[in-house]
Design a protein around this motif. Structure first.
Motif, PDB file in Angstrom:
ATOM      1  N   SER A 217      37.593  -4.869  82.972  1.00 60.61           N
ATOM      2  CA  SER A 217      37.055  -5.134  84.315  1.00 60.61           C
ATOM      3  C   SER A 217      37.746  -6.291  85.017  1.00 60.61           C
ATOM      4  O   SER A 217      37.830  -6.323  86.235  1.00 60.61           O
ATOM      5  CB  SER A 217      35.570  -5.487  84.228  1.00 60.61           C
ATOM      6  OG  SER A 217      34.867  -4.434  83.659  1.00 60.61           O
ATOM      7  N   ASP A 218      38.203  -7.264  84.222  1.00 62.24           N
ATOM      8  CA  ASP A 218      38.833  -8.439  84.836  1.00 62.24           C
ATOM      9  C   ASP A 218      40.143  -8.098  85.540  1.00 62.24           C
ATOM     10  O   ASP A 218      40.651  -8.899  86.309  1.00 62.24           O
ATOM     11  CB  ASP A 218      39.141  -9.494  83.757  1.00 62.24           C
ATOM     12  CG  ASP A 218      37.870 -10.042  83.139  1.00 62.24           C
ATOM     13  OD1 ASP A 218      36.794  -9.819  83.722  1.00 62.24           O
ATOM     14  OD2 ASP A 218      37.959 -10.680  82.075  1.00 62.24           O
ATOM     15  N   HIS A 219      40.687  -6.930  85.261  1.00 61.38           N
ATOM     16  CA  HIS A 219      42.019  -6.608  85.769  1.00 61.38           C
ATOM     17  C   HIS A 219      42.014  -5.569  86.875  1.00 61.38           C
ATOM     18  O   HIS A 219      43.060  -5.181  87.364  1.00 61.38           O
ATOM     19  CB  HIS A 219      42.910  -6.112  84.624  1.00 61.38           C
ATOM     20  CG  HIS A 219      43.034  -7.122  83.527  1.00 61.38           C
ATOM     21  ND1 HIS A 219      44.006  -8.085  83.513  1.00 61.38           N
ATOM     22  CD2 HIS A 219      42.266  -7.341  82.439  1.00 61.38           C
ATOM     23  CE1 HIS A 219      43.846  -8.851  82.455  1.00 61.38           C
ATOM     24  NE2 HIS A 219      42.794  -8.415  81.786  1.00 61.38           N
ATOM     25  N   VAL A 220      40.850  -5.085  87.229  1.00 60.10           N
ATOM     26  CA  VAL A 220      40.795  -4.023  88.238  1.00 60.10           C
ATOM     27  C   VAL A 220      39.814  -4.396  89.337  1.00 60.10           C
ATOM     28  O   VAL A 220      38.954  -5.252  89.147  1.00 60.10           O
ATOM     29  CB  VAL A 220      40.364  -2.669  87.612  1.00 60.10           C
ATOM     30  CG1 VAL A 220      41.340  -2.236  86.541  1.00 60.10           C
ATOM     31  CG2 VAL A 220      38.965  -2.764  87.049  1.00 60.10           C
ATOM     32  N   GLY A 221      39.945  -3.752  90.472  1.00 58.81           N
ATOM     33  CA  GLY A 221      39.070  -4.045  91.598  1.00 58.81           C
ATOM     34  C   GLY A 221      37.682  -3.488  91.396  1.00 58.81           C
ATOM     35  O   GLY A 221      36.691  -4.065  91.822  1.00 58.81           O
ATOM     36  N   ARG A 222      37.590  -2.346  90.730  1.00 56.72           N
ATOM     37  CA  ARG A 222      36.283  -1.697  90.622  1.00 56.72           C
ATOM     38  C   ARG A 222      36.096  -1.148  89.216  1.00 56.72           C
ATOM     39  O   ARG A 222      36.989  -0.520  88.670  1.00 56.72           O
ATOM     40  CB  ARG A 222      36.189  -0.546  91.632  1.00 56.72           C
ATOM     41  CG  ARG A 222      34.831   0.152  91.618  1.00 56.72           C
ATOM     42  CD  ARG A 222      34.564   0.857  92.937  1.00 56.72           C
ATOM     43  NE  ARG A 222      35.380   2.041  93.085  1.00 56.72           N
ATOM     44  CZ  ARG A 222      34.932   3.281  92.915  1.00 56.72           C
ATOM     45  NH1 ARG A 222      33.668   3.495  92.582  1.00 56.72           N
ATOM     46  NH2 ARG A 222      35.728   4.304  93.102  1.00 56.72           N
ATOM     47  N   ARG A 230      26.662   9.838  82.352  1.00 54.62           N
ATOM     48  CA  ARG A 230      26.376   9.675  83.774  1.00 54.62           C
ATOM     49  C   ARG A 230      26.930   8.338  84.218  1.00 54.62           C
ATOM     50  O   ARG A 230      26.838   7.364  83.474  1.00 54.62           O
ATOM     51  CB  ARG A 230      24.867   9.534  83.986  1.00 54.62           C
ATOM     52  CG  ARG A 230      24.165  10.746  84.403  1.00 54.62           C
ATOM     53  CD  ARG A 230      22.682  10.389  84.348  1.00 54.62           C
ATOM     54  NE  ARG A 230      21.903  11.570  84.633  1.00 54.62           N
ATOM     55  CZ  ARG A 230      21.583  11.957  85.851  1.00 54.62           C
ATOM     56  NH1 ARG A 230      21.939  11.253  86.896  1.00 54.62           N
ATOM     57  NH2 ARG A 230      20.896  13.054  86.039  1.00 54.62           N
ATOM     58  N   THR A 231      27.426   8.249  85.427  1.00 53.09           N
ATOM     59  CA  THR A 231      27.838   6.937  85.910  1.00 53.09           C
ATOM     60  C   THR A 231      26.596   6.172  86.317  1.00 53.09           C
ATOM     61  O   THR A 231      25.698   6.693  86.954  1.00 53.09           O
ATOM     62  CB  THR A 231      28.819   7.055  87.082  1.00 53.09           C
ATOM     63  OG1 THR A 231      28.409   8.125  87.924  1.00 53.09           O
ATOM     64  CG2 THR A 231      30.203   7.348  86.567  1.00 53.09           C
ATOM     65  N   ALA A 232      26.551   4.913  85.889  1.00 49.80           N
ATOM     66  CA  ALA A 232      25.321   4.156  86.052  1.00 49.80           C
ATOM     67  C   ALA A 232      25.479   2.972  87.002  1.00 49.80           C
ATOM     68  O   ALA A 232      24.807   2.886  88.020  1.00 49.80           O
ATOM     69  CB  ALA A 232      24.842   3.663  84.692  1.00 49.80           C
ATOM     70  N   THR A 233      26.350   2.046  86.671  1.00 46.91           N
ATOM     71  CA  THR A 233      26.487   0.849  87.511  1.00 46.91           C
ATOM     72  C   THR A 233      27.952   0.603  87.819  1.00 46.91           C
ATOM     73  O   THR A 233      28.845   1.152  87.199  1.00 46.91           O
ATOM     74  CB  THR A 233      25.924  -0.400  86.813  1.00 46.91           C
ATOM     75  OG1 THR A 233      26.558  -0.520  85.543  1.00 46.91           O
ATOM     76  CG2 THR A 233      24.436  -0.317  86.638  1.00 46.91           C
ATOM     77  N   GLU A 234      28.150  -0.255  88.786  1.00 43.08           N
ATOM     78  CA  GLU A 234      29.486  -0.516  89.267  1.00 43.08           C
ATOM     79  C   GLU A 234      29.660  -2.009  89.478  1.00 43.08           C
ATOM     80  O   GLU A 234      28.729  -2.675  89.910  1.00 43.08           O
ATOM     81  CB  GLU A 234      29.612   0.157  90.636  1.00 43.08           C
ATOM     82  CG  GLU A 234      30.797   1.010  90.766  1.00 43.08           C
ATOM     83  CD  GLU A 234      30.848   1.726  92.096  1.00 43.08           C
ATOM     84  OE1 GLU A 234      30.357   2.858  92.149  1.00 43.08           O
ATOM     85  OE2 GLU A 234      31.401   1.155  93.034  1.00 43.08           O
ATOM     86  N   ARG A 247      30.440  -8.544  91.855  1.00 43.82           N
ATOM     87  CA  ARG A 247      29.097  -8.125  92.207  1.00 43.82           C
ATOM     88  C   ARG A 247      28.749  -6.857  91.451  1.00 43.82           C
ATOM     89  O   ARG A 247      29.562  -5.978  91.323  1.00 43.82           O
ATOM     90  CB  ARG A 247      29.033  -7.787  93.694  1.00 43.82           C
ATOM     91  CG  ARG A 247      28.862  -8.979  94.555  1.00 43.82           C
ATOM     92  CD  ARG A 247      28.911  -8.555  95.998  1.00 43.82           C
ATOM     93  NE  ARG A 247      28.594  -9.696  96.830  1.00 43.82           N
ATOM     94  CZ  ARG A 247      27.652  -9.685  97.756  1.00 43.82           C
ATOM     95  NH1 ARG A 247      26.957  -8.599  97.996  1.00 43.82           N
ATOM     96  NH2 ARG A 247      27.414 -10.755  98.468  1.00 43.82           N
ATOM     97  N   GLU A 248      27.520  -6.818  90.988  1.00 49.43           N
ATOM     98  CA  GLU A 248      27.044  -5.639  90.263  1.00 49.43           C
ATOM     99  C   GLU A 248      26.353  -4.688  91.221  1.00 49.43           C
ATOM    100  O   GLU A 248      25.569  -5.111  92.060  1.00 49.43           O
ATOM    101  CB  GLU A 248      26.010  -6.050  89.216  1.00 49.43           C
ATOM    102  CG  GLU A 248      26.560  -6.811  88.051  1.00 49.43           C
ATOM    103  CD  GLU A 248      27.174  -5.895  87.007  1.00 49.43           C
ATOM    104  OE1 GLU A 248      26.783  -4.714  86.937  1.00 49.43           O
ATOM    105  OE2 GLU A 248      28.061  -6.371  86.285  1.00 49.43           O
TER     106      GLU A 248
END
Ligand code: ADP
Ligand code: MG
Length: 304
Positions: A217-222, A230-234, A247-248
């Motif tokens: 996560s530290d290396h990407v924008g999203r 299932r996709t849950a959080t972003e 931001r979560e």
């Protein structure tokens, strides 16, 4: 489906709607994907993070058109993956999608040099001007020193950079990478992720990195989190590459459902039934076993 889209054109997006993939083995059904929604814009770099068994490789199998969903829709670079015929699939593999597989032996032919591995991929993809393209990839992925070596004779990081070069050989619209840092130490992982970020920025190839390693996560924008298929959080970062400023977000589907992050559920001991309170600008979620509302809950608009 008629002709393949122009890969150099603008649509390099990924769009999944209510994807379901059920595997049946020995009379047992495994629901690997349970209604997954995912959107990746043209040119975006996104990490899809989830625990082992959450359905990541299953999703990439579908996006690479090696597997088909049981239900739902998936479109990559304008190509509908659910109605694809054999000819379209071949074209799709050659021109639209590039892959870095989780199993390293699947990325590179062991008895060919790194250069020949990349050239072979271009030959299979019918890419013209192969030596010029090889030169570009060597510069982009800093492979100059290892071109004449075989995959077994280079470092893990060099091997993965070579795998990325093979994935990018035919200038695909979309690059899919399954646990690309899985076998690398931390410093080498960081370098590979930075390389993927550079490649994404310089080539505009839409890139989806799938991993169980939350540090990606530290290396990407999203970052999109996948749980139980299932996709849950972003998590959105305004500046990828730094640890601050994230931001979560939880994703709300069309039926209004959202999945709470596991930490929140554990921390507050939420289970079975929660109590909701509508406020002027947010929704409160409380443990369902509190029978008396607290004073804060008295009115819908009193937030102070
Ligand atoms: P991840 O890549 O996130 O670790 P997978 O997509 O590989 O997860 O697997 C998701 C679930 O689907 C797991 O429970 C796994 O055992 C199951 N699964 C994956 N592929 C198959 C298959 N070919 N047959 C049966 N079950 C499978
Ligand atoms: Mg996997």
């Amino acid at each position: 489906m008629t002709d393949m889209p122009d890969v150099s054109g603008r649509d390099r997006s990924i769009r999944c709607r209510e994807l379901v993939r059920i595997f049946t083995a020995d009379d047992v059904e495994v629901q690997a994907l349970q209604g997954l929604d995912l959107d990746v814009a043209s040119g975006e770099l996104v990490a899809l993070v989830g625990a082992s068994g959450s359905g990541k490789s299953t999703l990439l199998g579908i996006l690479s058109a090696l597997d088909r969903p049981t239900a739902g829709s998936a479109t990559v670079a304008g190509v509908d993956l659910t109605t694809m015929n054999r000819r379209t699939r071949l074209q799709y593999h050659r021109r639209v999608v590039g892959f870095v597989w989780q199993q390293t032996e699947r990325n590179l032919v062991p008895y060919l040099t790194i250069a020949d591995n990349v050239l072979l991929a271009m030959q299979l993809g019918r890419t013209p001007d192969r030596s010029a393209r090889l030169g570009e990839l060597v510069d982009l992925l800093e492979l100059g020193d290892v071109l004449d070596r075989r995959p077994g004779d280079v470092s893990g990081g060099q091997r993965q950079r070579a795998a990325v070069a093979v994935g990018l050989a035919n200038d695909p619209a979309v690059l899919l990478a399954d646990e690309p840092t899985g076998e690398l130490d931390e410093a080498t992982s960081t370098r590979l992720l930075e390389t993927l970020r550079t490649v994404n920025r310089e080539t505009g190839t839409t890139t989806l990195i799938v991993t169980h390693d939350a540090a990606v996560s530290d290396h990407v924008g999203r970052t999109v989190r996948i749980r139980d298929g299932r996709t849950a959080t972003e998590t959105l970062r305004s500046t990828a590459g730094t640890t601050g400023d994230a931001r979560e977000y939880a994703l709300v589907d069309r039926a209004g459902r959202l999945q709470l992050p596991r930490e929140y559920v554990d921390r507050l001991g939420l289970q079975d039934r929660v109590r909701l309170a509508l406020r002027s600008d947010h929704v409160g979620v409380y443990r369902g076993d509190h029978d008396q509302p607290t004073t804060n809950d008295r009115t819908e608009h009193d937030d102070a």
